[in-house]
Scaffold this motif. Sequence first.
Motif, PDB file in Angstrom:
ATOM      1  N   SER A  16      -0.420   6.720   8.346  1.00 55.68           N
ATOM      2  CA  SER A  16      -0.940   5.323   8.043  1.00 55.68           C
ATOM      3  C   SER A  16      -0.118   4.279   8.609  1.00 55.68           C
ATOM      4  CB  SER A  16      -1.325   5.329   6.770  1.00 55.68           C
ATOM      5  OG  SER A  16      -0.024   5.149   5.715  1.00 55.68           O
ATOM      6  N   GLY A  17      -0.893   3.178   8.146  1.00 56.91           N
ATOM      7  CA  GLY A  17      -0.276   1.880   8.735  1.00 56.91           C
ATOM      8  C   GLY A  17       0.749   1.483   9.945  1.00 56.91           C
ATOM      9  N   ILE A  18       1.863   1.155   9.522  1.00 54.59           N
ATOM     10  CA  ILE A  18       2.897   0.907  10.528  1.00 54.59           C
ATOM     11  C   ILE A  18       3.420   2.332  11.266  1.00 54.59           C
ATOM     12  CG2 ILE A  18       5.251  -0.085  11.048  1.00 54.59           C
ATOM     13  CD1 ILE A  18       4.724  -2.206   9.148  1.00 54.59           C
ATOM     14  N   ARG A  38       3.536  12.668   3.666  1.00 57.30           N
ATOM     15  CA  ARG A  38       3.702  13.269   2.479  1.00 57.30           C
ATOM     16  C   ARG A  38       2.559  13.597   1.970  1.00 57.30           C
ATOM     17  NH1 ARG A  38       5.726   9.775  -2.390  1.00 57.30           N
ATOM     18  NH2 ARG A  38       3.725   8.814  -1.613  1.00 57.30           N
ATOM     19  N   ALA A  63       6.563  16.362   4.777  1.00 55.22           N
ATOM     20  CA  ALA A  63       7.757  16.468   4.223  1.00 55.22           C
ATOM     21  C   ALA A  63       7.907  15.060   3.202  1.00 55.22           C
ATOM     22  CB  ALA A  63       8.988  16.724   4.903  1.00 55.22           C
ATOM     23  N   ASP A  64       8.741  15.317   1.962  1.00 58.11           N
ATOM     24  CA  ASP A  64       9.098  14.243   1.470  1.00 58.11           C
ATOM     25  C   ASP A  64      10.434  13.589   1.688  1.00 58.11           C
ATOM     26  OD1 ASP A  64      10.119  12.113  -0.481  1.00 58.11           O
ATOM     27  OD2 ASP A  64       9.139  13.461  -2.414  1.00 58.11           O
ATOM     28  N   GLY A  93       8.000   4.290   3.488  1.00 64.07           N
ATOM     29  CA  GLY A  93       8.509   3.460   2.412  1.00 64.07           C
ATOM     30  C   GLY A  93       7.246   3.292   1.388  1.00 64.07           C
ATOM     31  N   ILE A 149      12.726   0.942   9.969  1.00 67.92           N
ATOM     32  CA  ILE A 149      11.705  -0.191   9.636  1.00 67.92           C
ATOM     33  C   ILE A 149      12.326  -0.600   8.244  1.00 67.92           C
ATOM     34  CG2 ILE A 149       9.272  -0.686   9.133  1.00 67.92           C
ATOM     35  CD1 ILE A 149       9.986   0.542  11.769  1.00 67.92           C
ATOM     36  N   SER A 150      12.773  -1.910   8.484  1.00 63.80           N
ATOM     37  CA  SER A 150      13.258  -2.798   7.167  1.00 63.80           C
ATOM     38  C   SER A 150      12.059  -3.499   6.685  1.00 63.80           C
ATOM     39  CB  SER A 150      14.503  -3.166   7.737  1.00 63.80           C
ATOM     40  OG  SER A 150      15.086  -3.863   6.429  1.00 63.80           O
ATOM     41  N   TYR A 164      12.470  -3.151  -4.237  1.00 62.21           N
ATOM     42  CA  TYR A 164      12.000  -3.188  -2.928  1.00 62.21           C
ATOM     43  C   TYR A 164      12.957  -3.960  -2.229  1.00 62.21           C
ATOM     44  CZ  TYR A 164       9.099  -3.374   1.496  1.00 62.21           C
ATOM     45  OH  TYR A 164       8.547  -3.246   2.689  1.00 62.21           O
ATOM     46  N   PRO A 194       9.438  -6.122   9.784  1.00 61.63           N
ATOM     47  CA  PRO A 194       8.294  -6.749   9.769  1.00 61.63           C
ATOM     48  C   PRO A 194       8.123  -7.853   8.739  1.00 61.63           C
ATOM     49  CG  PRO A 194       8.149  -4.402   9.646  1.00 61.63           C
ATOM     50  CD  PRO A 194       9.577  -4.858   9.214  1.00 61.63           C
ATOM     51  N   GLY A 195       7.260  -8.905   9.181  1.00 64.95           N
ATOM     52  CA  GLY A 195       6.850  -9.755   8.198  1.00 64.95           C
ATOM     53  C   GLY A 195       5.371  -9.264   7.201  1.00 64.95           C
ATOM     54  N   ALA A 196       4.509  -9.946   7.197  1.00 68.10           N
ATOM     55  CA  ALA A 196       3.205  -9.585   6.744  1.00 68.10           C
ATOM     56  C   ALA A 196       2.491  -8.905   7.825  1.00 68.10           C
ATOM     57  CB  ALA A 196       2.366 -10.847   6.009  1.00 68.10           C
ATOM     58  N   ILE A 197       2.276  -7.402   7.454  1.00 70.39           N
ATOM     59  CA  ILE A 197       1.488  -6.857   8.705  1.00 70.39           C
ATOM     60  C   ILE A 197       0.013  -6.186   7.835  1.00 70.39           C
ATOM     61  CG2 ILE A 197       1.559  -4.853  10.114  1.00 70.39           C
ATOM     62  CD1 ILE A 197       3.729  -6.926  10.634  1.00 70.39           C
ATOM     63  N   PRO A 200      -2.215  -0.842   4.561  1.00 72.11           N
ATOM     64  CA  PRO A 200      -2.620  -0.396   3.099  1.00 72.11           C
ATOM     65  C   PRO A 200      -1.526  -1.112   1.805  1.00 72.11           C
ATOM     66  CG  PRO A 200      -2.992   1.524   4.217  1.00 72.11           C
ATOM     67  CD  PRO A 200      -2.203   0.540   5.364  1.00 72.11           C
ATOM     68  N   ASN A 202       0.184  -3.617   1.473  1.00 73.69           N
ATOM     69  CA  ASN A 202      -0.171  -5.169   1.019  1.00 73.69           C
ATOM     70  C   ASN A 202      -1.416  -5.494   0.959  1.00 73.69           C
ATOM     71  OD1 ASN A 202      -0.239  -5.428   3.769  1.00 73.69           O
ATOM     72  ND2 ASN A 202       1.200  -6.644   4.111  1.00 73.69           N
TER      73      ASN A 202
END
Length: 266
Positions: A16-18, A38, A63-64, A93, A149-150, A164, A194-197, A200, A202
């Motif tokens: 998903s997402g990034i 996961r 995998a976790d 994350g 990815i920070s 976080y 990343p800033g605001a992407i 899901p 956010n």
Amino acid sequence: MQKLKGQRALVTGASSGIGKAVALELGRAGADVLVNYRSGDDMANEVAAQIASFGVRALVHRADVSKEADVVPMFERMAAELGGIDILVNNAGLQKDADFHDMTLDQWNTVISVNLTGQFLCSREAIRLFRRQGMRPEVSKAMGKIVCISSVHEVIPWAGHVNYAASKGGVMLMMKSIAQEYASQRIRVNSICPGAIRTPINAGAWDTEESYNALMRLVPYKRIGEPEDIGKAAVWLASDDSDYVTGASIFVDGGMLLYPGFENGG
Ligand code: NAD
């Protein structure tokens, strides 16, 4: 031109997402990709099918990342089925938000174990594998590349999200220390912050007109980031185009770090 042709990439949290966008962009650039996830087999299989449509190999692996007993076999599978690894993207994350005075130890531990310990475990396994396989000059000038990815919250304090922000601050110095330790072996380690992407994690910050407009007060460039903005930066950091870049935090944030409260003179 496919800049990552012949390379093998592992992306965590890639259903998903990034993570999904990064996995797709790496595949589009010619890399074989292991899609870690996961939960949600269907979403992971769908991402792998899209990657395979670029003519590269795609595997899914559940995998976790916070569990050593899950992470070690995932890298063994990478070696056995894709022949090794050239690129790791530490993306998985999560958030468990709470006022600090109400934050439980479980909320703290969950975020640190996925966001920070997960990146430690995967980075360690990737470095072991890079060193075992050695240089592959036919595909890259570097022995291996890690992209963490920070977040902008590796430097911006975040009230209500102390766990976080602590995890991402930890990622910053973990990333830089690993980069320092292995630079002489031609292993490059960098972060994308990343800033605001639009993902899901956010949704509450962008899914109504009111919340979107409030968010834009923090974004000088006046648009939300799209997952592809991060995917393209990841391809650059994974490719020889960034061969002289290591230990860097690359902020992909529409200017969120530019003290937006001062954009009209303060
Ligand atoms: P997301 O919720 O869509 O993606 C996170 C992914 O990580 C999910 O697929 C989830 O299943 C997976 N995951 C969670 N725990 C895991 C575990 N233990 N093992 C394996 N996978 C696990 O949200 P996203 O926005 O795409 O987040 C991706 C990364 O980007 C995160 O590290 C997040 O902190 C970071 N980030 C996001 C934003 C943003 O605005 N969306 C901003 C800064 C940083």
